[in-house]
Design an enzyme around this catalytic site. Structure first.
Site, PDB file in Angstrom:
ATOM      1  CB  SER A 139      -1.040  -0.345   1.480  1.00  0.00           C
ATOM      2  OG  SER A 139      -1.254   1.220   1.499  1.00  0.00           O
ATOM      3  CE1 TYR A 152      -3.912  -1.948   4.816  1.00  0.00           C
ATOM      4  CE2 TYR A 152      -2.643   0.199   4.720  1.00  0.00           C
ATOM      5  CZ  TYR A 152      -3.323  -0.740   3.899  1.00  0.00           C
ATOM      6  OH  TYR A 152      -4.096  -1.571   2.824  1.00  0.00           O
TER       7      TYR A 152
HETATM    8  N1  LIG Z   1      -8.768  -0.187  -1.764  1.00  0.00           N
HETATM    9  C1  LIG Z   1      -7.626   0.479  -1.644  1.00  0.00           C
HETATM   10  O1  LIG Z   1      -7.770   1.844  -1.354  1.00  0.00           O
HETATM   11  C2  LIG Z   1      -6.398   0.301  -1.286  1.00  0.00           C
HETATM   12  C3  LIG Z   1      -4.721   0.747  -1.185  1.00  0.00           C
HETATM   13  C4  LIG Z   1      -4.285  -0.067  -1.266  1.00  0.00           C
HETATM   14  C5  LIG Z   1      -4.124  -1.243  -0.741  1.00  0.00           C
HETATM   15  N2  LIG Z   1      -4.917  -1.698  -0.562  1.00  0.00           N
HETATM   16  C6  LIG Z   1      -4.979  -3.242  -0.197  1.00  0.00           C
HETATM   17  O2  LIG Z   1      -5.876  -4.041  -0.794  1.00  0.00           O
HETATM   18  C7  LIG Z   1      -6.547  -5.647  -1.007  1.00  0.00           C
HETATM   19  C8  LIG Z   1      -7.832  -5.893  -1.172  1.00  0.00           C
HETATM   20  O3  LIG Z   1      -8.408  -5.079  -0.709  1.00  0.00           O
HETATM   21  P1  LIG Z   1      -9.512  -3.923  -1.473  1.00  0.00           P
HETATM   22  O4  LIG Z   1     -10.000  -2.562  -1.574  1.00  0.00           O
HETATM   23  O5  LIG Z   1      -9.771  -4.888  -2.575  1.00  0.00           O
HETATM   24  O6  LIG Z   1     -10.628  -4.749  -0.999  1.00  0.00           O
HETATM   25  P2  LIG Z   1     -12.041  -5.193  -0.438  1.00  0.00           P
HETATM   26  O7  LIG Z   1     -12.202  -5.146   1.015  1.00  0.00           O
HETATM   27  O8  LIG Z   1     -12.968  -4.756  -1.437  1.00  0.00           O
HETATM   28  O9  LIG Z   1     -11.312  -7.061  -0.427  1.00  0.00           O
HETATM   29  C9  LIG Z   1     -10.773  -7.410   0.559  1.00  0.00           C
HETATM   30  C10 LIG Z   1     -11.181  -9.082   0.425  1.00  0.00           C
HETATM   31  O10 LIG Z   1     -10.460  -9.664   1.075  1.00  0.00           O
HETATM   32  C11 LIG Z   1     -11.076 -10.458   2.087  1.00  0.00           C
HETATM   33  N3  LIG Z   1     -10.736 -10.830   3.171  1.00  0.00           N
HETATM   34  C12 LIG Z   1     -10.342  -9.843   4.435  1.00  0.00           C
HETATM   35  N4  LIG Z   1      -9.906 -10.535   5.262  1.00  0.00           N
HETATM   36  C13 LIG Z   1     -10.408 -11.871   4.789  1.00  0.00           C
HETATM   37  C14 LIG Z   1      -9.422 -13.112   5.168  1.00  0.00           C
HETATM   38  N5  LIG Z   1      -8.909 -12.668   6.790  1.00  0.00           N
HETATM   39  N6  LIG Z   1      -9.325 -14.217   4.871  1.00  0.00           N
HETATM   40  C15 LIG Z   1      -9.413 -14.375   3.515  1.00  0.00           C
HETATM   41  N7  LIG Z   1     -10.070 -13.410   3.037  1.00  0.00           N
HETATM   42  C16 LIG Z   1     -10.741 -11.984   3.459  1.00  0.00           C
HETATM   43  C17 LIG Z   1     -13.188  -9.378   2.113  1.00  0.00           C
HETATM   44  O11 LIG Z   1     -13.963 -10.900   2.555  1.00  0.00           O
HETATM   45  C18 LIG Z   1     -12.811  -9.369   0.711  1.00  0.00           C
HETATM   46  O12 LIG Z   1     -13.031 -10.162   0.076  1.00  0.00           O
HETATM   47  C19 LIG Z   1      -5.909  -5.591   0.413  1.00  0.00           C
HETATM   48  O13 LIG Z   1      -4.624  -5.807   1.368  1.00  0.00           O
HETATM   49  C20 LIG Z   1      -5.785  -3.747   0.760  1.00  0.00           C
HETATM   50  O14 LIG Z   1      -5.227  -3.367   2.044  1.00  0.00           O
HETATM   51  C21 LIG Z   1      -6.288  -2.001  -1.510  1.00  0.00           C
END
Ligand SMILES: NC(=O)c1ccc[n+]([C@@H]2O[C@H](COP(=O)([O-])OP(=O)(O)OC[C@H]3O[C@@H](n4cnc5c(N)ncnc54)[C@H](O)[C@@H]3O)[C@@H](O)[C@H]2O)c1
Length: 249
Positions: A139, A152
């Site tokens: 991230s 985080y």
């Molecule tokens: N969206 C953003 O702005 C952003 C920015 C930087 C990093 N990220 C990272 O990207 C990754 C995905 O995030 P996203 O934005 O797609 O979020 P999201 O919430 O849309 O998707 C995350 C998915 O992970 C699943 N999940 C959560 N806990 C879990 C567990 N213990 N075991 C298995 N599955 C689990 C959830 O059910 C969900 O389907 C994360 O690691 C997040 O930290 C997101």
């Protein structure tokens, strides 16, 4: 035979978009998520595009469930070529000294331990089968310090260390491990948050040189490039995809 990818957190957001993008390349997908509804939705969408897909319900913070999703993938597809190690959660946004220990444990358990367990078991299969390619989701908070996200940020900096050090140990055996560092990206989670807090979206957007959030499709494109042989000589990198956000901090 077409390639096989395991994607964690594939039931939503970046994981789902990447599953659909890889499916366009004919890649078969093990869809891992704790959420059954989202996971099954991704499987259906991948199958509509064409390749085979399998939903495996698992909580990545539990080592035995990680071993289970790896074993089930190998049982069903025979191998693992690509791994998008992506499941993660954010946090309450509270300042660190106001954060409960349970919240710290939960974020570290999913974001860092879940990622370590994933690489531990998946890389074993890849090395046995001659190599493979891993992309870990870090991230912006994994490359710079920010307020309200101390735990985080610690987990995402950990992802960066995991990525670089795996390369030091296993690149010679055919393993590539890279990380992505997305800035705020319009996944369902983030959209819902900003709909409830429109002024925070304005603040976030104002801090991004390109003056908009990223899209899940843009991230999926990067992950697909890094996973496949198009990026054969890229190893141990942390690629920022944030509209210039962290480079201007
Ligand atoms: N969206 C953003 O702005 C952003 C920015 C930087 C990093 N990220 C990272 O990207 C990754 C995905 O995030 P996203 O934005 O797609 O979020 P999201 O919430 O849309 O998707 C995350 C998915 O992970 C699943 N999940 C959560 N806990 C879990 C567990 N213990 N075991 C298995 N599955 C689990 C959830 O059910 C969900 O389907 C994360 O690691 C997040 O930290 C997101």
């Amino acid at each position: 035979m077409s390639k096989v990818a395991v994607i964690t957190g594939a039931g939503s957001g970046l994981g789902q978009s990447t599953a659909l993008r890889l499916a366009q390349e004919g890649v078969r997908i093990a869809v891992v998520d704790v959420n059954e509804k989202g996971g099954n939705e991704t499987v259906e969408k991948v199958k509509e595009i064409g390749p085979d897909a399998l939903f495996i319900q698992a909580d990545v913070s539990k080592a035995e469930e990680v071993k289970k999703y790896v074993d089930q993938t190998v049982e069903h597809f025979g191998t693992i070529d690509y791994f998008f190690n992506n499941a993660g959660i954010s946090g309450s946004g509270k300042y660190f000294l106001e954060t409960e220990i349970d919240e710290i444990d939960k974020i570290v358990g999913i974001n860092l331990m879940g990622a370590l367990y994933g690489v531990r078991y998946v890389a074993e299969v890849m090395l046995k089968n001659g190599g493979g390619s891993i992309v870990n989701t870090a991230s912006s908070a994994g490359v710079i310090g920010q307020d309200s996200v101390v735990t985080y940020s610690a987990t995402k900096h950990g992802i960066v260390g995991l990525t670089k050090s795996m390369v030091a140990e296993y690149a010679k055996e055919g393993l590539r491990v890279n990380a992505i560092a997305p800035g705020p990206t319009e996944t369902p989670m983030v959209k819902a948050f900003y709909e409830a807090n429109p002024e925070m979206k304005e603040n976030a957007t104002a801090g991004i040189p390109q003056r908009r959030l990223g899209t899940a499709e843009e991230v999926a494109e990067l992950v697909t490039f890094l996973l496949t042989s198009k990026a054969e000589y890229i190893n141990g990198e942390v690629i920022r995809i944030d509209g210039g956000f962290t480079n201007t901090k």
